[in-house]
Design an enzyme around this catalytic site. Structure first.
Site, mmCIF file in Angstrom:
data_model
loop_
_atom_site.group_PDB
_atom_site.id
_atom_site.type_symbol
_atom_site.label_atom_id
_atom_site.label_comp_id
_atom_site.label_asym_id
_atom_site.label_seq_id
_atom_site.Cartn_x
_atom_site.Cartn_y
_atom_site.Cartn_z
ATOM 1 N N ARG A 12 -67.032 7.056 -21.604
ATOM 2 C CA ARG A 12 -67.049 5.695 -21.027
ATOM 3 C C ARG A 12 -65.709 5.000 -21.288
ATOM 4 N NH1 ARG A 12 -65.948 0.555 -22.646
ATOM 5 N NH2 ARG A 12 -66.912 1.011 -24.652
ATOM 6 N N ASP A 13 -65.432 4.678 -22.540
ATOM 7 C CA ASP A 13 -64.224 3.893 -22.828
ATOM 8 C C ASP A 13 -62.970 4.692 -22.474
ATOM 9 O OD1 ASP A 13 -62.700 1.773 -23.671
ATOM 10 O OD2 ASP A 13 -63.572 1.635 -25.664
ATOM 11 N N HIS A 203 -65.388 -0.358 -33.867
ATOM 12 C CA HIS A 203 -64.905 0.251 -32.615
ATOM 13 C C HIS A 203 -63.410 -0.059 -32.545
ATOM 14 C CE1 HIS A 203 -65.351 1.067 -28.144
ATOM 15 N NE2 HIS A 203 -64.266 0.318 -28.130
ATOM 16 N N HIS A 205 -59.529 0.575 -31.467
ATOM 17 C CA HIS A 205 -58.503 1.211 -30.636
ATOM 18 C C HIS A 205 -57.301 1.457 -31.549
ATOM 19 C CE1 HIS A 205 -60.345 0.898 -26.582
ATOM 20 N NE2 HIS A 205 -61.155 0.096 -27.269
ATOM 21 N N CYS A 236 -59.098 -0.390 -22.102
ATOM 22 C CA CYS A 236 -59.989 -1.334 -21.443
ATOM 23 C C CYS A 236 -59.212 -1.897 -20.268
ATOM 24 C CB CYS A 236 -60.410 -2.446 -22.403
ATOM 25 S SG CYS A 236 -61.374 -3.731 -21.575
ATOM 26 N N ASN A 245 -58.970 4.709 -27.856
ATOM 27 C CA ASN A 245 -59.795 4.555 -29.057
ATOM 28 C C ASN A 245 -59.263 5.512 -30.108
ATOM 29 O OD1 ASN A 245 -61.923 4.347 -26.588
ATOM 30 N ND2 ASN A 245 -62.466 2.990 -28.252
HETATM 31 P P1 HMG Z 1 -69.053 -10.891 -10.635
HETATM 32 O O1 HMG Z 1 -68.091 -10.575 -9.524
HETATM 33 O O2 HMG Z 1 -69.001 -12.264 -11.272
HETATM 34 O O3 HMG Z 1 -70.561 -10.547 -10.209
HETATM 35 O O4 HMG Z 1 -68.806 -9.791 -11.755
HETATM 36 P P2 HMG Z 1 -71.549 -11.276 -9.238
HETATM 37 O O5 HMG Z 1 -72.820 -11.413 -9.964
HETATM 38 O O6 HMG Z 1 -70.888 -12.489 -8.630
HETATM 39 O O7 HMG Z 1 -71.742 -10.175 -8.076
HETATM 40 C C1 HMG Z 1 -70.681 -9.808 -7.193
HETATM 41 C C2 HMG Z 1 -71.051 -8.492 -6.496
HETATM 42 O O8 HMG Z 1 -71.081 -7.418 -7.453
HETATM 43 C C3 HMG Z 1 -72.435 -8.499 -5.848
HETATM 44 O O9 HMG Z 1 -72.395 -7.616 -4.736
HETATM 45 C C4 HMG Z 1 -73.311 -7.877 -6.897
HETATM 46 O O10 HMG Z 1 -74.477 -7.260 -6.407
HETATM 47 C C5 HMG Z 1 -72.382 -6.827 -7.472
HETATM 48 P P3 HMG Z 1 -72.262 -8.169 -3.234
HETATM 49 O O11 HMG Z 1 -73.396 -9.135 -3.083
HETATM 50 O O12 HMG Z 1 -70.912 -8.858 -3.188
HETATM 51 O O13 HMG Z 1 -72.337 -6.915 -2.413
HETATM 52 N N1 HMG Z 1 -72.733 -6.516 -8.862
HETATM 53 C C6 HMG Z 1 -72.975 -5.286 -9.353
HETATM 54 N N2 HMG Z 1 -72.965 -4.076 -8.777
HETATM 55 C C7 HMG Z 1 -73.284 -3.021 -9.577
HETATM 56 N N3 HMG Z 1 -73.594 -3.121 -10.884
HETATM 57 C C8 HMG Z 1 -73.602 -4.330 -11.489
HETATM 58 C C9 HMG Z 1 -73.292 -5.465 -10.700
HETATM 59 N N4 HMG Z 1 -73.219 -6.781 -10.993
HETATM 60 C C10 HMG Z 1 -72.889 -7.409 -9.871
HETATM 61 N N5 HMG Z 1 -73.919 -4.438 -12.773
HETATM 62 C C11 HMG Z 1 -69.644 -8.442 -13.572
HETATM 63 C C12 HMG Z 1 -69.529 -9.829 -12.975
HETATM 64 C C13 HMG Z 1 -70.181 -8.573 -14.970
HETATM 65 C C14 HMG Z 1 -70.541 -7.590 -12.719
HETATM 66 C C15 HMG Z 1 -68.222 -7.801 -13.594
HETATM 67 O O14 HMG Z 1 -67.376 -8.692 -14.265
HETATM 68 C C16 HMG Z 1 -68.182 -6.470 -14.297
HETATM 69 O O15 HMG Z 1 -68.732 -5.479 -13.839
HETATM 70 N N6 HMG Z 1 -67.485 -6.405 -15.469
HETATM 71 C C17 HMG Z 1 -67.431 -5.213 -16.276
HETATM 72 C C18 HMG Z 1 -66.033 -5.004 -16.764
HETATM 73 C C19 HMG Z 1 -65.973 -3.761 -17.640
HETATM 74 O O16 HMG Z 1 -66.695 -2.805 -17.461
HETATM 75 N N7 HMG Z 1 -65.037 -3.789 -18.615
HETATM 76 C C20 HMG Z 1 -64.813 -2.694 -19.497
HETATM 77 C C21 HMG Z 1 -65.895 -2.515 -20.490
HETATM 78 S S1 HMG Z 1 -65.759 -3.601 -21.894
HETATM 79 C C22 HMG Z 1 -64.685 -2.804 -22.983
HETATM 80 O O17 HMG Z 1 -64.086 -1.833 -22.630
HETATM 81 C C23 HMG Z 1 -64.577 -3.306 -24.386
HETATM 82 C C24 HMG Z 1 -65.363 -2.422 -25.370
HETATM 83 O O18 HMG Z 1 -64.902 -1.082 -25.317
HETATM 84 C C25 HMG Z 1 -65.204 -2.961 -26.805
HETATM 85 C C26 HMG Z 1 -63.762 -3.170 -27.244
HETATM 86 O O19 HMG Z 1 -62.931 -2.265 -27.117
HETATM 87 O O20 HMG Z 1 -63.498 -4.285 -27.729
HETATM 88 C C27 HMG Z 1 -66.848 -2.408 -25.046
HETATM 89 MG MG MG Z 2 -63.176 -0.303 -26.320
#
Ligand code: HMG
Ligand code: MG
Length: 304
Positions: A12-13, A203, A205, A236, A245
């Site tokens: 994933r990450d 966690h 990096h 990320c 990581n």
């Molecule tokens: P948004 O654009 O505000 O969402 O995104 P929305 O609710 O306004 O919806 C917009 C469109 O997206 C809609 O479709 C929804 O259905 C669709 P449309 O009507 O336009 O056709 N949609 C989705 N589709 C599939 N799956 C979903 C989903 N949600 C909405 N779940 C949202 C808000 C949260 C979805 C977006 O910001 C997002 O997906 N963010 C994720 C970002 C991400 O994955 N970042 C990396 C992971 S975090 C990380 O790496 C840190 C970590 O490792 C820890 C660390 O290192 O510190 C964990």
């Molecule tokens: Mg991370």
């Protein structure tokens, strides 16, 4: 021997930050190799918006391909749409994720810190009612790529809220690998005045090469769960500067040499790290893994 749990987050990450998405068969093969190496807790993908993170599209297909394997499969869920998708699969654990920084939260999941908690409350409740486990993440343990140093009281507040809502564990992310071992130790000491070590994971990096020594110190504070990534893959997409990581191989070396048991096979990890690096067209740079791989080649006269 004391047991330490490693949660492998490479599928994933690691992969979420690759410019070219890997296809489902290769993602599956990676997870299978990691399971064969001994991992029992594996992040397999994300039910996030494929517009935001295309590399994690098709997580449903990845899970379908793993249906004959028993392990704690974990996938990120950012909202109720993500939970709906998760509930249609055989995932065991969802991971909700927020941050101790307003700017990071906004850029990563498009809402404020407080909104993220309000959004996750029903997600966690429904997940638990449906028999899933819920893990939590708080990013920016030390610093935020947009705001700089974060306030430890915000880390405490967000982690406590996630535990209160039903997460079995909160993983504290040094998202951009900013902290030194002593800084992370100091933050943990503050957090541990109100949160139990058993419910916290680290966690880290490894952007600045500090992660292994920070893990070493945190063992003395009774932290026993660490997220790691094969071959040090990772990053990320919403944290520029968040390189990989900490490498699984480096952490396994540290732990096993110091008398902790991980249940992981270094032979298989080094083989997998070498293989996935080849798939991604990059040199294999997890130091303990590369050293192990090279030594195996010397001793056996052939590549492991
Ligand atoms: P948004 O654009 O505000 O969402 O995104 P929305 O609710 O306004 O919806 C917009 C469109 O997206 C809609 O479709 C929804 O259905 C669709 P449309 O009507 O336009 O056709 N949609 C989705 N589709 C599939 N799956 C979903 C989903 N949600 C909405 N779940 C949202 C808000 C949260 C979805 C977006 O910001 C997002 O997906 N963010 C994720 C970002 C991400 O994955 N970042 C990396 C992971 S975090 C990380 O790496 C840190 C970590 O490792 C820890 C660390 O290192 O510190 C964990
Ligand atoms: Mg991370």
């Amino acid at each position: 021997m004391t047991e330490v749990t490693l949660v492998e987050v490479g599928p994933r990450d690691g992969l979420q930050n690759e410019s070219l998405p890997l296809d489902v068969p290769t993602r599956l093969q990676l997870i299978e190799h990691l399971h064969d190496a001994g991992f029992r807790h594996l992040e397999v993908g994300s039910f996030v918006s494929p517009q935001w993170v295309p590399q994690m599209a098709h997580t449903e297909e990845v899970l379908a391909g793993l249906s004959n394997r028993a392990f704690n499969s974990i996938a990120l869920v950012p909202n109720s749409t993500g939970l709906k998708r998760a509930l249609e699969t055989n995932i065991r654990t969802i991971a909700v994720f927020t941050a101790a920084s307003e700017s990071f939260c906004q850029r990563n999941i498009n809402c404020s810190m407080q909104e993220s908690l309000e959004r996750f409350q029903p997600v966690i409740q429904t997940a638990l009612e449906n028999g899933l486990q819920v893990r939590g993440y708080v990013s920016c343990l030390i610093a935020c790529p947009y705001e700089g140093e974060t306030d430890v009281s915000q880390v405490t507040r967000m982690a406590a809220a996630l535990l209160e809502m039903g997460c079995y564990e909160v993983s504290l992310g040094d998202t951009i690998g900013a902290g030194t071992a002593r800084e992370i130790e100091a933050r943990l000491k503050t957090l541990l005045t109100s949160l139990p070590a058993d419910n916290l994971a680290l966690h880290l990096h490894d952007t600045r090469g500090q992660a292994v020594s920070a893990i070493d110190r945190s063992l003395d504070l009774d932290i026993r769960t660490f997220d790691t990534s094969i071959a040090g893959l990772g990053g990320c997409p919403y944290a520029r500067g968040a390189s990989g990581n900490v490498a699984t191989e480096d952490v396994v070396y540290l732990l096993e040499r110091n008398g902790y048991r991980t249940g992981l096979s270094m032979d298989q990890l080094a083989r997998t790290g070498h293989w996935i690096s080849q798939q991604l067209g990059r040199p294999y740079h997890a130091r303990a893994g590369l050293a192990h791989y090279n030594m195996q080649s010397l001793q056996t006269g052939k590549q492991p």
